[in-house]
Structures are given as structure tokens and as C-alpha cells.
Write a protein that holds these residues in place. Sequence first.
Motif, short mmCIF file in Angstrom:
data_model
loop_
_atom_site.label_atom_id
_atom_site.label_comp_id
_atom_site.label_asym_id
_atom_site.label_seq_id
_atom_site.Cartn_x
_atom_site.Cartn_y
_atom_site.Cartn_z
N PHE A 90 65.38 -54.71 -21.59
CA PHE A 90 65.03 -55.42 -22.82
C PHE A 90 63.67 -56.08 -22.71
O PHE A 90 62.91 -56.13 -23.66
N ILE A 98 66.28 -61.37 -26.41
CA ILE A 98 67.58 -60.88 -25.96
C ILE A 98 67.64 -60.83 -24.44
O ILE A 98 68.64 -61.21 -23.83
N TRP A 148 79.68 -70.05 -21.97
CA TRP A 148 78.71 -69.13 -22.57
C TRP A 148 78.42 -67.93 -21.69
O TRP A 148 77.85 -66.94 -22.13
N VAL A 151 79.52 -64.24 -22.54
CA VAL A 151 78.86 -63.41 -23.55
C VAL A 151 78.70 -61.96 -23.10
O VAL A 151 78.91 -61.03 -23.89
N TYR A 154 81.80 -59.96 -23.56
CA TYR A 154 82.02 -59.60 -24.97
C TYR A 154 81.08 -58.48 -25.41
O TYR A 154 81.48 -57.61 -26.19
N VAL A 155 79.85 -58.50 -24.91
CA VAL A 155 78.91 -57.42 -25.25
C VAL A 155 79.47 -56.09 -24.76
O VAL A 155 79.50 -55.10 -25.50
N ILE A 158 82.29 -54.95 -27.05
CA ILE A 158 81.85 -54.41 -28.34
C ILE A 158 81.20 -53.04 -28.15
O ILE A 158 81.48 -52.10 -28.91
N LEU A 159 80.37 -52.91 -27.12
CA LEU A 159 79.72 -51.62 -26.86
C LEU A 159 80.76 -50.55 -26.59
O LEU A 159 80.70 -49.43 -27.11
N LEU B 149 78.05 -64.71 -30.34
CA LEU B 149 76.76 -64.47 -29.67
C LEU B 149 76.75 -63.07 -29.07
O LEU B 149 75.74 -62.35 -29.14
N GLY B 150 77.91 -62.65 -28.54
CA GLY B 150 78.05 -61.30 -28.01
C GLY B 150 77.80 -60.24 -29.07
O GLY B 150 77.18 -59.21 -28.81
N ILE B 151 78.27 -60.51 -30.30
CA ILE B 151 78.04 -59.57 -31.41
C ILE B 151 76.54 -59.46 -31.69
O ILE B 151 76.00 -58.35 -31.82
N LEU B 152 75.86 -60.60 -31.74
CA LEU B 152 74.41 -60.59 -32.02
C LEU B 152 73.66 -59.79 -30.95
O LEU B 152 72.81 -58.96 -31.26
N VAL B 153 74.00 -60.04 -29.68
CA VAL B 153 73.34 -59.32 -28.59
C VAL B 153 73.61 -57.82 -28.71
O VAL B 153 72.71 -56.99 -28.57
N SER B 154 74.87 -57.45 -29.01
CA SER B 154 75.23 -56.04 -29.14
C SER B 154 74.44 -55.39 -30.28
O SER B 154 74.02 -54.24 -30.16
N VAL B 156 71.48 -56.11 -31.40
CA VAL B 156 70.10 -55.84 -30.97
C VAL B 156 70.09 -54.68 -29.97
O VAL B 156 69.23 -53.81 -30.01
N LYS B 157 71.10 -54.67 -29.09
CA LYS B 157 71.18 -53.61 -28.08
C LYS B 157 71.28 -52.24 -28.71
O LYS B 157 70.70 -51.27 -28.24
N LEU B 158 72.06 -52.15 -29.79
CA LEU B 158 72.34 -50.85 -30.39
C LEU B 158 71.36 -50.50 -31.50
O LEU B 158 71.37 -49.37 -31.99
#
Lengths: 208, 199
Positions: A90, A98, A148, A151, A154-155, A158-159, B149-154, B156-158
Motif C-alpha cells: 500500500f 491505509i 483496534w 482490524v 476483520y479485513v 471480508i476479503l 474500520l475493517g470494512i473501510l480498509v477492505s 480501499v484494498k479491493l
Amino acid sequence: MSPTAKEAGLAACHVCNRLIPVSELAATGHRCPRCGASVHLRKSDSLARCWALVLAATIFYFPANLLPMTHTGFLGKVQSDTIMSGVLYFFASGSWPIALVIFIASVFVPLLKLLVLAYLLISVQRRSHWRPAERTRLYRMTEIIGRWSMVDIYVVTILVALVKLGALANIEAGPAAPYFALVVVLTMFAAMAFDPRLIWDRMGDEGN
Amino acid sequence: MDKRIACHCCDLLHEVRPLPPGGVALCARCGAILYRYKRNPLDRTLALALTGLILFIVANSFPFLAIEKAGLTRQMTLATGIFELYREEVYLVAALVGLTTVLLPLVELCALLYVFAPLRLGRRPRLLAPVWRVMARVRAWSMMEVFMLGILVSLVKLASMATIVPGVAVYAFGALIIVLTAAFAAIDPHLVWEALENR
């Protein structure tokens, strides 16, 4: 200055704040007469439990950061990413906010938390009288920021849920994920095990 | 009732005194928050908890995010992530995500309603003490705002890889975070302690 609850011979219930005379604790089976929570003058075995959890989290910190967090398949190529390689990607691709969020939440905060807790434990064991108010604030900070770190977990979630497009693109969780989850959970338990009142108890020990 | 309170951070004893509207009582020695002034606590907590329950149902039953790439589309709900992790045999992570984003927030909402609906009607819920203890425990492990916050990062990642379409559930989830935080901020714990005292 007014005395502490301990000096007044009182133990405070951590759930409902009721004050219970220490002499009555044994008779109530160390239960709060108002809400039934277990009551002790100080969190039991606070230092030993906190050390154990800090050490365990430190051990898991290495596989969490060295092993891949995700495996990404994109148009036939498979790429494995650790937390740090994601941060560098990133940073190189220009989305440095990010990169900064992931670096702070996933690398910096867990490490900082482990160092701060180790420092607080040592300072209490060495009966330090140095800046108790600041050390208490340091403790409150570690308690607040610890969550925190989740996070990145969670990323990955979701991925892994979204990027399931067959041969085109596919993301799977890597072996670092459970280790990383353990680091977050163990550091949270470690912060909960530490009793900040021990910092202040040492202040009253001038005589010994 | 004892009119004193011990600081949970440094154990210093303080006299409990009524606060002016908007007031906060801080520990004289270490600065920790002891208690706050609460306006209309029962009505507020209850209204926010009810709103939260509705938002929770919306957030968990509608599409959360969708991904579009070269004509392919895939939709996910909140539970999809947990299910996929389970399928990939990352059980620990699946359990942790399920607990912190779905199960424990639901426990919190139910506990709030169980405690404050009867109190509002002037009655004492039978299991007040154990439910209140569970609520105090669970709070630290309910992490919806971190998930956001994880959703926001994801996203941007995708962003460079595919098109991401946010669903209704994301907005409900965002609102739920605010509502649940407000519900907990509205609680006046003294009311609960009084109810516990008068059994």
C-alpha cells in the motif's frame, strides 16, 4: 487527602462499585452482597497472570507477523502476503493512509501494548514511585487501544468472504490469521489481568 | 446506601455527590472517570436499545457488500465471512469474528432490554444481578466499530481490483454502532444498583 478503599479496610466490587468491609469478605465467600460478582481487594494473582499472558502473546507475535495472512489467487497467479508485505504494497502503490492504518493497528499497537504492559509489571515489581498518574494513564490507554488490533482479522474475513470469483480472483486466509487473533485476545486478557491499583499501593509502602 | 465510591484505577475513596447537568466526576488523584450526570436515563437507554435491535435485524438479514468484476457478481451478508472462514477450517478466527461482531452485540442488546424495560415499568427483573454482570463482561468483546474500520480498509484494498457495492446492511450496521454506544452512554448505573439494593 482522603484514604484509599484498601486503607479504609474496604474492597470495591468491580461490577457495581459497592464497598464491602474486608473483614466480611470471607463470610460472603468473596461475593458481592449486592450483585453477586466475585470481590477481591485486588485482582487475584494480577502480576503472575498478566506476565503469563504477555509472554504467551509475545511468542505468538512472531508467527503472526512472519507467516502469510492471506493467499491471493489472481488470474492464475498465487501470491502470499504477510501483514508487513501488505503494508509495503500500500505504501508503494500510494495509498499511504491505509498503509499507516494497517501498520499502526496490526504491527505497532500489539508491540506497544506488550512493551507497555511489561514496563508496568516491572515498575510495580520494583516498587517504583515514579509518576504514578502517568503510568495509570498509560494503562488506561493500552486498555482502550487494544481492541483496534482486531482490524486486520476483520479485513481478512471480508476479503475471504467477498473475493471468491473462481479462477478470476480468489482469497483465502493464511496460517498467520489464528496466531494474530491469539495475539489480540491474549493482550486484551493481559490488560484486563493487570490491576492498576497496584501502582498506587506501592506509593503507600514508604515504611517498608 | 453507601455514599462513597472507590476509584477503579487507583482505589482512592470519594464522596458521591449530585452532578450539575452535563457534569462528570473525575478521580482527584489519577483522573479516571468516576461517574457522569445522566439525563432521563431509563427512557433513553430503552429507546436506543429498541432501535438497536431493529438495526441489528436489518444488518444481519440484508446484503452487506457485493463485488463486481468482469460481469461476475458475488454478494455477502455479515455471516458469509464467518461461514467462509469456518469452511477454510480457520475455526478460531471464525469463532472470534462471530462472537465479536454478531453474537455478543446481540447479547448486549437483549441484556439492555431485559434490564431496562422492567425498570422503566417500575419492576425489578428477576435475573437483574447475573444479567448485569454478564453485560459488564461482554462490553469489551463487542467490536462492531473495529469491524467498520475493517470494512473501510477492505474497500480501499479491493478498489483497484474490482467494483464494491455497499448494501443496506452496511448502513444499518454503521447506525447500530452509534445507537449501541449511545445506549450504553445513557445508562445510569446508580438506578440499577438501587434496584439491586431493594430486593
